[in-house]
Design an enzyme around this catalytic site. Structure first.
Site, short mmCIF file in Angstrom:
data_model
loop_
_atom_site.label_atom_id
_atom_site.label_comp_id
_atom_site.label_asym_id
_atom_site.label_seq_id
_atom_site.Cartn_x
_atom_site.Cartn_y
_atom_site.Cartn_z
N CYS A 42 -10.08 -20.58 2.73
CA CYS A 42 -9.23 -19.46 2.30
C CYS A 42 -8.39 -19.83 1.08
O CYS A 42 -8.39 -19.12 0.08
CB CYS A 42 -8.33 -19.02 3.44
N CYS A 47 -10.28 -16.65 -0.02
CA CYS A 47 -9.41 -15.47 -0.16
C CYS A 47 -8.43 -15.56 -1.31
O CYS A 47 -8.30 -14.62 -2.09
CB CYS A 47 -8.61 -15.23 1.12
N LYS A 50 -10.02 -15.93 -4.91
CA LYS A 50 -10.79 -14.69 -5.12
C LYS A 50 -9.85 -13.52 -5.42
O LYS A 50 -10.09 -12.75 -6.36
CB LYS A 50 -11.62 -14.40 -3.88
N TYR A 177 -19.84 -8.82 1.63
CA TYR A 177 -18.58 -8.60 0.91
C TYR A 177 -18.35 -9.65 -0.17
O TYR A 177 -17.78 -9.34 -1.22
CB TYR A 177 -17.40 -8.50 1.89
N GLU A 181 -17.79 -8.41 -3.87
CA GLU A 181 -16.50 -8.68 -4.48
C GLU A 181 -16.65 -9.39 -5.82
O GLU A 181 -16.02 -9.02 -6.82
CB GLU A 181 -15.64 -9.53 -3.53
N HIS A 434 4.63 12.29 0.02
CA HIS A 434 4.03 12.98 -1.13
C HIS A 434 4.77 12.63 -2.44
O HIS A 434 5.99 12.49 -2.43
CB HIS A 434 4.13 14.50 -0.89
N GLU A 439 -1.42 10.09 2.00
CA GLU A 439 -0.99 11.29 2.75
C GLU A 439 -2.19 12.06 3.29
O GLU A 439 -2.08 12.81 4.27
CB GLU A 439 -0.12 12.19 1.88
#
Length: 452
Positions: A42, A47, A50, A177, A181, A434, A439
């Site tokens: 990681c 992670c 990356k 992934y 990625e 908003h 939302e």
């Protein structure tokens, strides 16, 4: 029988370090051995670097956006050397933090490879043998290359951070992934990026509508995505690599990167010889409490191939300490894990896909796709997607899928509600914030369809 340590941890990644620290804080005498850099996949080659590369690559589209908003900003060029130097400095800083945390917790660290000799003994690379009441294996995994001609010419995700220069063109082989990625990252950095995937659509296992949306947006942004296509042969061609694909087409690339799978780092650890059972993929077989067939030996993280995510490894490490050192048997919870995929566009997901849910029970699907305000104003064509999967019988939200900027941040919060068992009506009762993209999660009133 007395032991040198109460706990010996093999592996200095996220899961192993957390378990070592917390066990030591509980008063256990703990040692940890790591043959490479502290922080594991990681922090050092996954992670963290990356995500920093994702940040760097996204600036390429921000200049034109800023101009649309009235800023007099002119395009510049990306300096890989500048970024890489800063990246290395950050990884060094983070590794230093891991070492300091271990030291301050009273964990004795050994910077060398450790293997298992028997149920209570580890052997270090220098020949030293150390006994421990409990052994925790947290050695993670590594990327693999397919068995095709010329595979040695390609790199993997481990190598991408160490490139001396960015290539002008790259082929990324894979549809998971990691492949997807890095396709977005390198495309954003100005590399002419091609991605091969042998299947019908990238990101297999994720919601079909969401992954199709990601793929279409990747193509829109310039990635040359070739589905139902694989590399079958790589050959050296001067400074380039000649790639033959499954259709017989031949193309030249400066670099080829395989992101076609990972395997647990169990080779040569001595586990099977002492009775620890390994699975078909070389993963360590453990029970619900991360215990192996040898009662004194436990394993957490990617080496067990359960849910291969850093936060999961950390939770497994914490549950191990609760079980073994605090007398509180604890199973790590692998249900409803929120996940972010840092493709471009980003995807966040928690719970069941539409396909998985519909196979179990009748469900209502609430989905919307629209141009977000920020990008629409700047004249960009890309759309975001929001999707909820709802049980007809219980009204519980079974899955949430978001493809949008900051989808990972949104899915973390949606994950809390879904983990708590929120119903569609709970979402409906929540007042919208908003104007935001998120939302839409609380304003979708009518189902798009009913399936199952």
């Amino acid at each position: 029988m007395s032991f040198d340590f109460d706990l010996f941890v093999i592996g200095g990644g996220s899961g192993g370090v957390r378990a070592a620290r917390v066990a030591a804080q509980e008063g256990a005498k703990v040692a940890l051995a790591e043959e490479d850099r502290y922080g594991g996949t990681c922090v050092i080659r996954g992670c963290v670097p990356k995500k920093l590369m994702v940040f760097a690559s996204e600036f390429s589209g921000m200049v034109s956006d800023a101009q649309a908003y009235g800023w007099n900003i002119q395009p510049g060029s990306f300096s890989w050397n500048t970024f890489r130097g800063e990246l290395y400095a950050e990884l060094d800083r983070l590794e230093g933090i891991y070492r300091t945390l271990l030291k301050n917790s009273g964990v004795e660290t050994m910077d060398q490879r450790a293997t298992v000799k028997d149920a209570h003994t580890v052997r270090l690379a220098d020949g030293t043998e150390i006994t421990a009441k409990h052994i925790l294996v947290a050695v993670g995994g590594r990327p693999t290359k397919p068995a095709i001609e010329g595979a040695e010419l390609a790199i993997t995700s481990n190598d991408i951070f160490h490139l001396e220069t960015l290539p002008e063109s790259i082929l990324i082989v894979g549809g998971g992934y990691i492949a997807s990625e890095f396709a977005g990252i390198l495309n954003g950095m100005g590399v002419k990026t091609t991605q091969f995937y042998r299947g019908e659509q990238i990101l297999r296992g994720f919601d079909n509508e969401a992954r199709t949306h990601v793929a279409n947006e990747m193509i829109e942004r310039g990635v040359d995505l070739r589905l139902n296509t694989n590399a079958v042969k790589l050959e050296k061609a001067g400074d380039q690599i000649k790639v033959t694909d499954t259709h017989g087409d031949i193309r030249l690339f400066d670099k080829v990167m395989f992101a076609t799978g990972r395997v647990p780092n169990t080779d040569g650890l001595g586990l099977e010889e002492i009775g620890v059972k390994l699975g078909r993929g070389s993963e360590i077989i453990v029970d619900d409490y991360s215990q192996t067939d040898v009662p004194s030996i436990y394993a957490v993280g990617d080496v067990t191939d359960r849910a291969n995510l850093t936060p999961v490894a950390i939770r497994e490490g914490m549950a191990f300490v609760e079980t073994v050192f605090k007398g509180n048997p604890t199973k790590p919870d692998h249900e409803l894990i929120p996940t972010a995929i840092f493709t471009q566009p980003e995807m966040g997901t928690v719970g069941l896909s539409e396909e998985e849910a519909a196979a179990q029970e009748p469900v209502e699907v609430y989905a919307t796709s629209f141009k977000p305000m920020q990008q629409s104003f700047a004249g960009r064509s890309e759309k975001v997607m929001m999707k909820l999967i709802v049980s007809q019988a219980t009204r519980k939200v079974l899955g949430c899928h978001i493809v949008a900027p900051a989808a990972g941040e949104m899915i973390q919060l949606a994950g809390i509600a879904i983990k708590m068992g929120a119903t569609k009506e709970d979402f409906d009762r929540t007042v919208a914030v908003h104007p935001t993209m998120s939302e839409e999660l609380v304003t979708m009133k009518a189902p798009s369809r009913t399936v199952g």
